[in-house]
Design an enzyme around this catalytic site. Structure first.
Site, PDB file in Angstrom:
ATOM      1  N   GLU A 270      21.224  20.079  54.588  1.00 50.45           N
ATOM      2  CA  GLU A 270      21.182  18.607  54.775  1.00 50.45           C
ATOM      3  C   GLU A 270      20.145  18.193  53.602  1.00 50.45           C
ATOM      4  O   GLU A 270      20.093  16.993  53.046  1.00 50.45           O
ATOM      5  CB  GLU A 270      20.552  18.348  55.978  1.00 50.45           C
ATOM      6  CG  GLU A 270      21.398  18.490  57.168  1.00 50.45           C
ATOM      7  CD  GLU A 270      21.046  18.193  58.701  1.00 50.45           C
ATOM      8  OE1 GLU A 270      21.786  17.951  59.562  1.00 50.45           O
ATOM      9  OE2 GLU A 270      19.733  17.968  58.631  1.00 50.45           O
TER      10      GLU A 270
ATOM     11  N   HIS B 261      27.395  13.926  62.426  1.00 47.00           N
ATOM     12  CA  HIS B 261      27.284  15.378  62.946  1.00 47.00           C
ATOM     13  C   HIS B 261      28.940  15.444  63.772  1.00 47.00           C
ATOM     14  O   HIS B 261      28.709  15.673  64.981  1.00 47.00           O
ATOM     15  CB  HIS B 261      26.167  15.638  63.729  1.00 47.00           C
ATOM     16  CG  HIS B 261      25.030  15.462  62.971  1.00 47.00           C
ATOM     17  ND1 HIS B 261      24.414  14.422  62.622  1.00 47.00           N
ATOM     18  CD2 HIS B 261      24.074  16.589  62.453  1.00 47.00           C
ATOM     19  CE1 HIS B 261      23.184  14.921  61.807  1.00 47.00           C
ATOM     20  NE2 HIS B 261      23.031  15.924  61.698  1.00 47.00           N
TER      21      HIS B 261
ATOM     22  N   HIS C 257      15.723  14.034  60.538  1.00 48.70           N
ATOM     23  CA  HIS C 257      16.590  13.209  61.533  1.00 48.70           C
ATOM     24  C   HIS C 257      16.783  13.850  62.743  1.00 48.70           C
ATOM     25  O   HIS C 257      17.577  13.449  63.530  1.00 48.70           O
ATOM     26  CB  HIS C 257      17.748  12.727  61.022  1.00 48.70           C
ATOM     27  CG  HIS C 257      18.888  13.714  60.619  1.00 48.70           C
ATOM     28  ND1 HIS C 257      19.674  13.764  59.564  1.00 48.70           N
ATOM     29  CD2 HIS C 257      18.966  14.807  61.436  1.00 48.70           C
ATOM     30  CE1 HIS C 257      20.630  14.928  59.888  1.00 48.70           C
ATOM     31  NE2 HIS C 257      20.186  15.872  60.898  1.00 48.70           N
TER      32      HIS C 257
ATOM     33  N   HIS D 233      15.820  24.459  58.680  1.00 50.81           N
ATOM     34  CA  HIS D 233      16.311  24.734  60.389  1.00 50.81           C
ATOM     35  C   HIS D 233      18.035  25.305  60.118  1.00 50.81           C
ATOM     36  O   HIS D 233      18.490  25.189  59.313  1.00 50.81           O
ATOM     37  CB  HIS D 233      16.376  23.390  61.130  1.00 50.81           C
ATOM     38  CG  HIS D 233      17.228  22.061  60.770  1.00 50.81           C
ATOM     39  ND1 HIS D 233      17.326  21.540  59.528  1.00 50.81           N
ATOM     40  CD2 HIS D 233      18.276  21.677  61.422  1.00 50.81           C
ATOM     41  CE1 HIS D 233      18.097  20.751  59.539  1.00 50.81           C
ATOM     42  NE2 HIS D 233      18.814  20.528  60.663  1.00 50.81           N
TER      43      HIS D 233
HETATM   44  C1  DHB Z   1      18.641  19.646  65.385  1.00 48.41           C
HETATM   45  C2  DHB Z   1      18.449  19.343  64.135  1.00 48.41           C
HETATM   46  C3  DHB Z   1      19.575  18.602  63.586  1.00 48.41           C
HETATM   47  O1  DHB Z   1      19.583  18.165  62.112  1.00 48.41           O
HETATM   48  C4  DHB Z   1      20.500  18.246  64.144  1.00 48.41           C
HETATM   49  O2  DHB Z   1      21.470  17.501  63.329  1.00 48.41           O
HETATM   50  C5  DHB Z   1      20.693  18.516  65.426  1.00 48.41           C
HETATM   51  C6  DHB Z   1      19.623  19.289  65.933  1.00 48.41           C
HETATM   52  C7  DHB Z   1      17.390  20.199  66.193  1.00 48.41           C
HETATM   53  O3  DHB Z   1      16.335  20.738  65.349  1.00 48.41           O
HETATM   54  O4  DHB Z   1      17.483  20.381  67.398  1.00 48.41           O
HETATM   55 FE    FE Z   2      21.461  17.447  61.468  1.00 54.50          FE
END
Ligand code: DHB
Ligand code: FE
Length: 292
Positions: A248, A67, A20, A201
């Site tokens: 997540e 978030h 997302h 990530h």
């Molecule tokens: C990014 C990824 C995310 O899941 C998020 O909530 C905010 C930023 C990113 O990769 O920039």
């Molecule tokens: Fe996220």
């Protein structure tokens, strides 16, 4: 009664899984999808947009995480279901995304809340909720830029931001309870369940920028083939292997637990699988599974 007789209750038809990343939403909103950086990513969703047009559900139950936009540190529900008639788009600091507001399905949402809570899962009932990129970016990836989203959406928010987070096992079992709930709803609705967020990530600290392709692809393999075993993976392993925001991914287990094979039925068919690195700081994964 023959299985081919018209159904009178709702059913889960398919599950969709997707990352997302907010920058994906910005790329769509700013008309950048054909740029060399973004084009390979959006190409991976072309099949999906066509498939969704041809298999439009009556309702999408969209499992996502907020978030710290709708819920702050003042109040942190582990699992929350939206029971409202509609949801505004959250302002995440630079104005709401220019996308349609989200229509809800209060009757099915209230029924799922009743059934799942009686099935021993504690849900928070949310009658007013602004939805952030966690919900709108998956819709944009799957639907493009329509004047209205193709069907009502039930937001189902999971806390994966502030520890403690729910275990994969609990998420998988919750998905099974959601399936039971949908199958007890007295209207022949076709319901899709989407699991969103991930893949690997990490946005902060010394490991910021972490991507783990081997972990992500093994996760996709096991999500398809043996989700019950995947559900036993402890949350610390997600953090260690997939980064702090890789947690997540536990939300995908809710959608996977709602498929027929988690309830003794036939395994789903893999209609589409896609993996791409990077989008912003994130590895993007995407799957579509259809029940027989
Ligand atoms: C990014 C990824 C995310 O899941 C998020 O909530 C905010 C930023 C990113 O990769 O920039
Ligand atoms: Fe996220």
């Amino acid at each position: 009664m023959a299985r081919t007789a018209a159904r009178s209750t709702a059913r889960i038809t398919a599950s969709v899984y997707t990352s997302h990343v907010p920058a994906i939403g910005a790329a769509i909103d700013l008309g950048k999808t054909a740029e060399p950086y973004w084009q390979p990513l959006f190409r991976g969703y072309e099949f999906s947009r066509q498939w969704l047009r041809e298999h439009r559900p009556d309702v999408i139950l969209l499992v996502y995480n907020d978030h710290a936009n709708a819920f702050s540190l003042d109040l942190i529900p582990t699992f929350a279901i939206g029971t409202a008639a509609g949801y505004a788009i959250a302002d995440e600091g630079w104005g709401p995304r220019p996308v349609p507001a989200v229509a809800g399905h209060p009757e099915l949402a209230a029924h799922i809340a009743q059934s799942v809570i009686q099935d021993d899962f504690d849900l928070t009932i949310v009658n007013k909720l602004d939805v952030d990129h966690g919900l709108t970016v998956p819709l944009s990836l799957m639907c493009g830029q329509p004047a209205a989203w193709p069907c009502p959406v039930i937001p189902f928010a999971v806390n994966v931001v502030q520890y403690p987070v729910p275990s994969g096992r609990r998420c998988y079992q919750l998905g099974r309870a959601i399936r039971r709930a949908v199958e007890r709803y007295d209207e022949p609705l076709r319901v899709q369940i989407w699991g969103t967020g991930g893949m690997s990530h990490q946005l902060q600290g010394p490991r910021a920028g972490l991507i783990n392709r081997a972990f992500d692809n093994a996760f996709l393999d096991q999500l398809v083939a043996d989700p019950a075993a995947l559900a036993a993976k402890p949350h610390i392993e997600y953090v260690r292997e997939a980064g702090s925001e890789g947690i997540e991914l536990v939300m995908w287990l809710i959608a996977r637990g709602a498929m027929a094979d988690a309830d003794g039925g036939a395994p789903p068919r893999v209609l589409h699988r896609f993996y791409h690195v990077p989008a912003s700081n994130t590895a993007v994964g995407h799957l579509i599974l259809e029940d027989a």
